[in-house]
Design an enzyme around this catalytic site. Structure first.
Site, PDB file in Angstrom:
ATOM      1  N   TYR A  37      55.299  73.544 -44.977  1.00 48.77           N
ATOM      2  CA  TYR A  37      56.470  73.339 -43.169  1.00 48.77           C
ATOM      3  C   TYR A  37      58.238  73.620 -43.811  1.00 48.77           C
ATOM      4  O   TYR A  37      58.571  75.113 -43.135  1.00 48.77           O
ATOM      5  CB  TYR A  37      56.264  73.257 -41.932  1.00 48.77           C
ATOM      6  CG  TYR A  37      56.778  73.549 -41.200  1.00 48.77           C
ATOM      7  CD1 TYR A  37      55.980  74.373 -40.099  1.00 48.77           C
ATOM      8  CD2 TYR A  37      57.963  72.784 -40.662  1.00 48.77           C
ATOM      9  CE1 TYR A  37      57.201  74.225 -39.164  1.00 48.77           C
ATOM     10  CE2 TYR A  37      58.336  73.000 -39.108  1.00 48.77           C
ATOM     11  CZ  TYR A  37      58.023  73.895 -38.881  1.00 48.77           C
ATOM     12  OH  TYR A  37      58.579  74.140 -37.196  1.00 48.77           O
ATOM     13  N   ASP A  38      59.006  73.025 -44.679  1.00 46.28           N
ATOM     14  CA  ASP A  38      60.050  72.849 -43.989  1.00 46.28           C
ATOM     15  C   ASP A  38      60.209  73.832 -45.800  1.00 46.28           C
ATOM     16  O   ASP A  38      61.460  74.828 -45.238  1.00 46.28           O
ATOM     17  CB  ASP A  38      60.894  71.483 -45.241  1.00 46.28           C
ATOM     18  CG  ASP A  38      60.492  70.637 -43.799  1.00 46.28           C
ATOM     19  OD1 ASP A  38      60.308  70.729 -42.588  1.00 46.28           O
ATOM     20  OD2 ASP A  38      60.351  69.425 -44.777  1.00 46.28           O
ATOM     21  N   SER A  83      59.286  69.983  -3.214  1.00 46.49           N
ATOM     22  CA  SER A  83      58.559  68.702  -4.134  1.00 46.49           C
ATOM     23  C   SER A  83      57.239  68.222  -3.517  1.00 46.49           C
ATOM     24  O   SER A  83      56.787  68.989  -2.571  1.00 46.49           O
ATOM     25  CB  SER A  83      59.733  67.262  -3.136  1.00 46.49           C
ATOM     26  OG  SER A  83      59.800  67.120  -2.719  1.00 46.49           O
ATOM     27  N   LYS A 116      50.550  62.709 -12.219  1.00 43.80           N
ATOM     28  CA  LYS A 116      52.178  63.552 -11.774  1.00 43.80           C
ATOM     29  C   LYS A 116      52.818  62.605 -12.938  1.00 43.80           C
ATOM     30  O   LYS A 116      52.900  61.492 -13.549  1.00 43.80           O
ATOM     31  CB  LYS A 116      52.024  62.812 -10.583  1.00 43.80           C
ATOM     32  CG  LYS A 116      53.403  63.087 -10.138  1.00 43.80           C
ATOM     33  CD  LYS A 116      53.580  62.049  -8.630  1.00 43.80           C
ATOM     34  CE  LYS A 116      54.790  63.153  -8.464  1.00 43.80           C
ATOM     35  NZ  LYS A 116      56.365  62.438  -9.066  1.00 43.80           N
ATOM     36  N   ARG A 137      65.302  70.753 -11.849  1.00 41.87           N
ATOM     37  CA  ARG A 137      65.200  70.918  -9.996  1.00 41.87           C
ATOM     38  C   ARG A 137      66.881  70.853  -9.353  1.00 41.87           C
ATOM     39  O   ARG A 137      66.573  72.027  -8.535  1.00 41.87           O
ATOM     40  CB  ARG A 137      64.130  69.961  -9.872  1.00 41.87           C
ATOM     41  CG  ARG A 137      63.528  70.387  -8.802  1.00 41.87           C
ATOM     42  CD  ARG A 137      62.753  69.754  -7.705  1.00 41.87           C
ATOM     43  NE  ARG A 137      62.650  69.453  -6.754  1.00 41.87           N
ATOM     44  CZ  ARG A 137      62.990  69.090  -5.563  1.00 41.87           C
ATOM     45  NH1 ARG A 137      63.713  67.982  -5.935  1.00 41.87           N
ATOM     46  NH2 ARG A 137      62.563  69.213  -4.436  1.00 41.87           N
ATOM     47  N   GLU A 174      57.154  70.133 -16.625  1.00 47.63           N
ATOM     48  CA  GLU A 174      58.180  68.723 -16.527  1.00 47.63           C
ATOM     49  C   GLU A 174      57.722  67.802 -18.412  1.00 47.63           C
ATOM     50  O   GLU A 174      57.465  67.781 -18.445  1.00 47.63           O
ATOM     51  CB  GLU A 174      56.997  67.597 -16.187  1.00 47.63           C
ATOM     52  CG  GLU A 174      57.378  66.335 -15.687  1.00 47.63           C
ATOM     53  CD  GLU A 174      57.703  66.409 -14.289  1.00 47.63           C
ATOM     54  OE1 GLU A 174      57.662  67.315 -13.732  1.00 47.63           O
ATOM     55  OE2 GLU A 174      58.472  65.248 -13.700  1.00 47.63           O
ATOM     56  N   LYS A 315      50.285  58.198  -5.744  1.00 46.63           N
ATOM     57  CA  LYS A 315      50.759  57.845  -6.424  1.00 46.63           C
ATOM     58  C   LYS A 315      49.862  56.711  -7.191  1.00 46.63           C
ATOM     59  O   LYS A 315      49.203  55.656  -5.845  1.00 46.63           O
ATOM     60  CB  LYS A 315      52.798  57.203  -6.314  1.00 46.63           C
ATOM     61  CG  LYS A 315      52.631  58.297  -5.510  1.00 46.63           C
ATOM     62  CD  LYS A 315      54.956  58.942  -6.915  1.00 46.63           C
ATOM     63  CE  LYS A 315      55.994  58.670  -5.798  1.00 46.63           C
ATOM     64  NZ  LYS A 315      56.951  58.057  -6.808  1.00 46.63           N
ATOM     65  N   CYS A 425      83.270  39.704  -4.907  1.00 44.25           N
ATOM     66  CA  CYS A 425      84.732  39.216  -5.690  1.00 44.25           C
ATOM     67  C   CYS A 425      85.213  40.198  -4.851  1.00 44.25           C
ATOM     68  O   CYS A 425      85.335  41.240  -4.283  1.00 44.25           O
ATOM     69  CB  CYS A 425      84.617  40.168  -7.529  1.00 44.25           C
ATOM     70  SG  CYS A 425      86.068  39.521  -7.620  1.00 44.25           S
TER      71      CYS A 425
HETATM   72  S1  IVH Z   1      52.274  70.105  -8.729  1.00 42.38           S
HETATM   73  C1  IVH Z   1      55.582  71.928  -4.788  1.00 42.38           C
HETATM   74  N1  IVH Z   1      52.254  68.756 -10.945  1.00 42.38           N
HETATM   75  O1  IVH Z   1      56.518  65.577  -9.663  1.00 42.38           O
HETATM   76  C2  IVH Z   1      55.248  71.428  -6.038  1.00 42.38           C
HETATM   77  N2  IVH Z   1      54.715  68.226  -9.797  1.00 42.38           N
HETATM   78  O2  IVH Z   1      57.525  64.662  -6.227  1.00 42.38           O
HETATM   79  C3  IVH Z   1      54.267  71.480  -6.860  1.00 42.38           C
HETATM   80  N3  IVH Z   1      55.276  66.293 -10.767  1.00 42.38           N
HETATM   81  O3  IVH Z   1      59.796  66.757  -8.667  1.00 42.38           O
HETATM   82  C4  IVH Z   1      54.352  70.810  -7.143  1.00 42.38           C
HETATM   83  N4  IVH Z   1      53.921  66.442 -12.192  1.00 42.38           N
HETATM   84  O4  IVH Z   1      58.031  68.233 -10.407  1.00 42.38           O
HETATM   85  C5  IVH Z   1      52.883  68.769  -9.552  1.00 42.38           C
HETATM   86  N5  IVH Z   1      51.179  68.111 -12.415  1.00 42.38           N
HETATM   87  C6  IVH Z   1      52.625  68.280 -11.890  1.00 42.38           C
HETATM   88  C7  IVH Z   1      53.644  67.216 -11.507  1.00 42.38           C
HETATM   89  C8  IVH Z   1      54.239  67.769 -10.373  1.00 42.38           C
HETATM   90  C9  IVH Z   1      54.769  66.034 -12.053  1.00 42.38           C
HETATM   91  C10 IVH Z   1      56.398  66.544 -10.428  1.00 42.38           C
HETATM   92  C11 IVH Z   1      57.309  67.466  -9.310  1.00 42.38           C
HETATM   93  C12 IVH Z   1      58.089  66.896  -8.746  1.00 42.38           C
HETATM   94  C13 IVH Z   1      57.316  65.703  -8.327  1.00 42.38           C
HETATM   95  C14 IVH Z   1      57.002  65.174  -6.693  1.00 42.38           C
END
Ligand code: IVH
Length: 668
Positions: A37-38, A83, A116, A137, A174, A315, A425
């Protein structure tokens, strides 16, 4: 080799390298040896060097990073990056489902559930199949342009695999740093004596926001794609499951732990399984995203201002572990606040070694009654600093004396004052701990934004007596800088230039930089808008301040208290004397005669000092810059003008004599 031949060989090599990158980084199934590859890369690099006109942005050679940029320019997203609503409760997920069933008039809704990722979300824009822009973002509407940095991420396709490619496609996903690489990076940093990152997410953010993408290239990030935000010139998939398939087809990395769920209970069960499995994953996740699978149904239920109605982040509970407190020490923050910190027997909490945890303040410490030698439960949730949750009594153990907050500052020995639950302090900026943190804050991005000076440099400068106040930054000289470890001629000159440039600073940033307790960027902006000048803001009474919408009595008292302090007033005066000149907000200067005009001074002005000239320009709404560009409106040339004068002539910028200048600012 002639150019035509080179061109076709380059195309061939790029194709092969891309293929092997994909096999390695996406499919996890390498087909050739590293050496082979290199060899391909070396040949491509050689040809691109011989024929620089054949280099393109999508070449795999771009993955090693590009020369540094001076800033990360803002980038407006093609679609707002929303978000997610989040919860840790399964019952709230059920309520979410009930709302959707009602809205969609269905007995059961089909969802997708997926990890997530605990990283940084990015928008990648592909035009005709080529990656043209990558942005963080930011506030959801505008982020920072991090394109060269993102090009170094091997799992990001520089070119889409599909042929023909869609005219436009914007992909959200992400970026994160896998745990093993995070540990390796922290180990390297600690060896060099630098403080490591608290968690992989911070490390990923640090890597992505580098001005020099060659540094990003050394921090091997990964990118998981999960959403097509915009698509033109190709059909959009009708479901999220279909979307993930399309993304895979384009060459993106998708995490395989996702599941189509028939109804909410299946999604909740997926969450439970992933809770158990997450410690085995090679990267950090902080929950499960449950989203309506059908795109049509998503459109039907729509979004609120910040988050869609069709998705929910379920979460995980914060991770908790047991360990022993070896000692309790007290840290001093920028505002002088004392924070008790438990030093722990190091313990692995979900892949991150934790050896310190905060106890917040004296009240928290007292309530939890934690003493050296105690057994405690600690938690680490996402990006927050690990905290002590509770003490776990150990039968038969003889406990040490309760820990008491010190009467004097552990760093400077000044008296300590209690204020509510907190202790402070009273040493102010004569306390090296406060001074160091105060200077770090002063040079930080939202404040004077001075590049080229980091925490360690500031620490040594304070320890060596080079900095006694923030104003001393403007008295640094080249010779002394060169004595410091880590400075060479170029870095010293760059720093001095950055300091010089920072003197032209917006009033809001100036106020924020002062580090007034309770005055963050937002409040600093309000004060700048309201008062328009530093003197006016400093003279404001508590009553006037509380009259401003969003400013309460506590903030007002901090502001007046700050300016009532003689030492603080002295520092501000000193800053101005060093040539720092805070510029009023542009909205307020829009009507002034020199609004929007940029001036550069060169040569000796004689009739007037540089600082005075600068103040005049700014008072009339203009800006002063230290370098000439095509955007400069006037160059004021005194005696013996230098290269700036020549440049002005070359760029056809209007050159004013000092008399012309004086008559301009005196309103003739
Ligand atoms: S769907 C409209 N899927 O978690 C939002 N978000 O506050 C569509 N995140 O900053 C996002 N993993 O970027 C989605 N599998 C995933 C995710 C994900 C991480 C992030 C997202 C956002 C935060 C949620």
């Amino acid at each position: 080799m002639d150019k035509r031949l080179a061109n076709s060989r380059i195309a061939e090599l790029r194709k092969r390298i891309e293929k092997h990158d994909r096999l390695y980084y996406i499919d996890n199934d390498p087909k050739i040896s590293d050496a082979a590859y290199d060899e391909l890369r070396r040949e491509l690099e050689g040809l691109e060097k011989a024929f620089p006109e054949l280099v393109t942005d999508d070449s795999p050679t771009k993955r090693v990073g590009a020369p540094p940029r001076s800033s990360l320019p803002p980038a407006e997203h093609l679609m707002p990056m929303l978000s997610l609503d989040s919860t840790t409760s399964a019952d709230e997920a059920r309520a979410f489902d009930e709302r959707l069933r009602k809205a969609l008039e269905k007995d059961s809704v089909a969802y997708t559930a997926e990890p997530k990722f605990d990283g940084l979300s990015l928008e990648l824009v592909y035009e005709n199949g080529l990656l043209t822009r990558a942005a963080t973002r930011g506030d959801g509407t505008t982020g920072e342009d991090v394109t060269p940095n993102v090009r170094t991420i091997r799992s990001v396709p520089l070119r889409l695999l599909s042929d023909p490619a869609p005219e436009l496609m914007s992909v959200r996903g992400e970026a994160l740093l896998p745990l093993n690489r995070f540990r390796e990076l922290n180990r390297r940093m600690t060896e060099r004596g630098e403080p490591g990152f608290a968690n992989p997410r911070n490390a990923a953010a640090g890597a992505l926001r580098q001005l020099d993408s060659r540094i990003t290239a050394t921090r091997p990030l990964t990118f998981f794609a999960y959403e097509i935000m915009k698509m033109e010139g190709a059909l959009s998939p009708e479901t999220h499951a279909g979307e993930l398939a399309v993304l895979t087809g384009h060459g993106f990395l998708i995490d395989y732990h996702w599941k189509e769920c028939d109804g909410i209970e299946e999604a909740i069960a997926f969450h439970a399984r992933l809770t158990d499995a997450r410690d085995e994953l090679p990267f950090e996740i902080d929950g499960v995203v449950i989203a309506v699978d059908s795109k049509r149904a998503r459109l039907a239920v729509g979004s609120r201002s910040r988050s869609p109605r069709w998705a929910l982040a379920l979460k995980f509970e914060p991770r908790k572990e047991l360990t022993d407190v070896e000692d309790i020490v007290v840290g001093v923050g920028r505002t002088g606040k004392l924070t008790p910190v438990a030093l722990l027997k190091p313990v692995d909490v979900g892949g991150v070694t934790v050896s310190r945890a905060t106890l917040h303040n004296a009240r928290d410490l007292e309530r939890k009654d934690v003493r050296p030698g105690d057994r405690v439960r600690i938690k680490r949730a996402g990006d927050v600093i690990p905290a002590v949750v509770e003490r776990i009594p150990v039968e038969g153990q003889k406990r040490k004396e309760p820990f008491a907050m010190p009467d004097v500052c552990p760093v400077c020995g000044s008296a300590v004052e209690a204020e509510g639950a907190n202790h402070y302090c009273t040493g102010g900026l004569s306390c090296p701990a406060q001074l160091k943190r105060g200077i770090m804050h002063f040079v930080s991005k939202g404040a004077f934004d001075i590049d080229g000076i980091g925490g360690r440099t500031i620490e040594s400068m304070v320890d060596l007596g080079m900095l006694d106040s923030v104003a001393d930054l403007f008295r640094l000289d080249r010779e002394r800088l060169l004595e410091l470890e880590g400075f060479a001629e170029k870095s010293a000159d760059n720093l001095l230039e950055a300091i010089e440039r920072s003197k032209d600073v917006e009033l809001a940033r100036f106020i924020y930089a002062l580090g007034i307790r309770n005055v963050g960027e937002h409040v600093a902006g309000l004060l700048a808008m309201q008062y328009g000048s530093l003197d006016a803001a400093a003279a404001a009474t508590e009553e006037e301040l509380t009259g401003i919408h969003e400013i309460g009595p506590e903030v007002a008292a901090s502001v007046t208290g700050f300016f009532a302090n003689e030492r603080n007033r002295g520092t501000v005066k000193d800053l101005i004397a060093q040539g720092v000149s805070p510029r009023p907000p542009e909205k307020m200067t829009a009507d002034l005669p020199l609004a929007g005009k940029t001036f550069v001074f060169t040569g000796t002005l004689e009739a007037i000092t540089r600082n005075e000239a600068k103040r005049r320009v700014q008072g009339l709404g203009g800006r002063v810059s230290s370098s000439v560009s095509a955007k400069t409106d006037y160059v004021v040339a005194g005696n013996d003008p230098g290269s700036k004068y020549e440049k002005a002539v070359r760029l056809c910028v209007t050159v004013l004599s000092i008399d012309d200048f004086l008559s301009l600012v005196e309103g003739d």
